[in-house]
Enzyme design. Structure first.
Site, PDB file in Angstrom:
ATOM      1  CE  LYS A 107      -3.200   2.730   2.726  1.00 34.49           C
ATOM      2  NZ  LYS A 107      -4.042   2.870   3.926  1.00 34.49           N
ATOM      3  N   GLY A 168      -8.406   9.069   8.884  1.00 37.51           N
ATOM      4  CA  GLY A 168      -8.817   9.125  10.283  1.00 37.51           C
ATOM      5  C   GLY A 168      -9.879  10.158  10.600  1.00 37.51           C
ATOM      6  CB  ALA A 195      -8.261   7.539   3.787  1.00 35.88           C
ATOM      7  N   GLY A 196     -10.993   7.937   5.516  1.00 31.37           N
ATOM      8  CA  GLY A 196     -12.073   8.893   5.754  1.00 31.37           C
ATOM      9  C   GLY A 196     -13.425   8.268   6.013  1.00 31.37           C
ATOM     10  CG  ASN A 217      -6.873   1.079  11.222  1.00 28.09           C
ATOM     11  OD1 ASN A 217      -5.693   0.825  11.059  1.00 28.09           O
ATOM     12  ND2 ASN A 217      -7.425   0.902  12.403  1.00 28.09           N
TER      13      ASN A 217
END
Lengths: 270, 70
Positions: A107, A168, A195-196, A217
């Site tokens: 990644k 995040g 992401a987000g 995550n």
């Protein structure tokens, strides 16, 4: 469910995957909670990282348990190049990751702004070209910029991972129009929203829009109950994908009665 | 007896014997070959090349370990 709806795999390079949920491993309250979340998610791809080591504390058993959980689940590791600011750094770190994790998947993260953690698209494309030449399967974390995405595909990336919102932040898809354009202009590309994402509904939206998978995550690890949240995302991602395949109705700016009545059922006061 | 040389290990000055290899440094630190990735002066050094990679005065050695990540 008919057979057509059950055969719904996708590919990263030559690897066929059934789960469309890629899960990060950072920030969980304990290794056991992480392992249980991995199991609940049904994921087949789990992200990991690398860190300069000598002064750093141990990993408290996380990595050993991740390896065990991934093995038990038949999943794969996807190491990242988090923390890199230049193509050269990212390339070196990717080589180290390949050796440490015994995988050619990477990644690719090359960040250009500290506040937003927005990818540096110039360095990103440069690093992607080098890593593809070096035999890596490169999954670049990128913005929703169409031309950059084309450059990354030209570089040989089998998959692109545009952001929904800053890492995040949990904001969900902040620019749906840009992502819609990306999907429309790159109909054959494999696109993972990375992401987000903050809530299962955000993930469902991404799949409904036709994106192939999501990577997240914090939305799971920062939940009060990460295991239950992992299951919620699993279900939302399945629902979003099923909705996309079934065909979401077109929205309209006016009402259309759904019950097929004719006129008014009662004429009162006539 | 070989003279000691100073290197930087993860940014900290460390004294090693002249002619020491990267593998010997790993051994001194009690690390197994698969415990860490290695880079010298910003260049990745593969596991198989550590024994032949001799450290020079002022070399900057970085060790990387597997951690959780998103």
């Amino acid at each position: 469910m008919n057979e057509h709806m059950t055969l719904d795999t996708w590919k990263v390079g030559d690897t066929e995957l059934a789960s469309r949920f890629l899960l990060g491993t950072a920030g969980y309250p304990s290794p056991q909670v992480l392992c249980d979340a991995i199991a609940a998610s049904g994921t087949q791809v789990v992200t990991v990282g690398l860190k300069r080591s000598l002064g750093a504390a141990g990993d408290n058993g996380f990595i050993g348990m991740i390896r065990d959980a991934v093995r038990a689940q038949g999943a794969r590791l996807l190491p990242n190049t988090a923390g890199c600011r230049q193509a050269r750094e990212a390339v070196q770190l990717a080589h180290m990751a390949r050796e440490l994790y015994d995988t050619a998947w990477i990644k690719l993260e090359v960040v250009g702004d500290e506040h937003t953690l927005q990818p540096d698209t110039f360095e990103l494309v440069d690093a992607a070209r080098q890593l593809v030449r070096d035999g890596f399967t490169v999954l670049p974390y990128c913005t929703d910029d169409l031309v950059t995405c084309r450059r990354l595909l030209d570089a040989g990336c089998p998959v692109l991972m545009p952001w929904a919102a800053p890492i995040g932040s949990g904001q969900g898809i902040v620019n749906p129009q840009a992502l819609r354009t990306l999907r429309e202009r790159l109909p054959d590309a494999t696109l993972i929203i990375d992401a987000g994402i903050g809530a299962p509904s955000h993930a469902a939206q991404a799949l409904e829009m036709g994106f192939d998978a999501v990577l997240l995550n914090s939305a799971v690890s920062q939940s009060g109950d990460p295991v239950t949240m992992a299951g919620a995302f699993r279900d939302a991602i399945r629902a979003g994908r099923a909705a996309h395949r079934a065909g979401v109705m077109a929205s309209q700016s006016f009402a259309v009665p759904s019950t097929p009545v004719t006129g008014q059922p009662f004429i009162l006061g006539a | 007896m070989t003279a000691p040389i100073d290197i930087l290990l993860d940014g900290q000055v460390r004294c090693v014997a002249e002619g020491s290899s990267l593998q010997q440094l790993m051994d001194e630190l009690g690390l197994q070959p698969a415990d860490a990735g290695t880079a010298v002066n910003g260049q990745f050094v593969p596991r198989a090349a550590r024994a032949e990679h001799h450290l020079q005065p002022g070399d900057s050695v970085l060790l990387f370990r597997a951690i959780v990540g998103g």
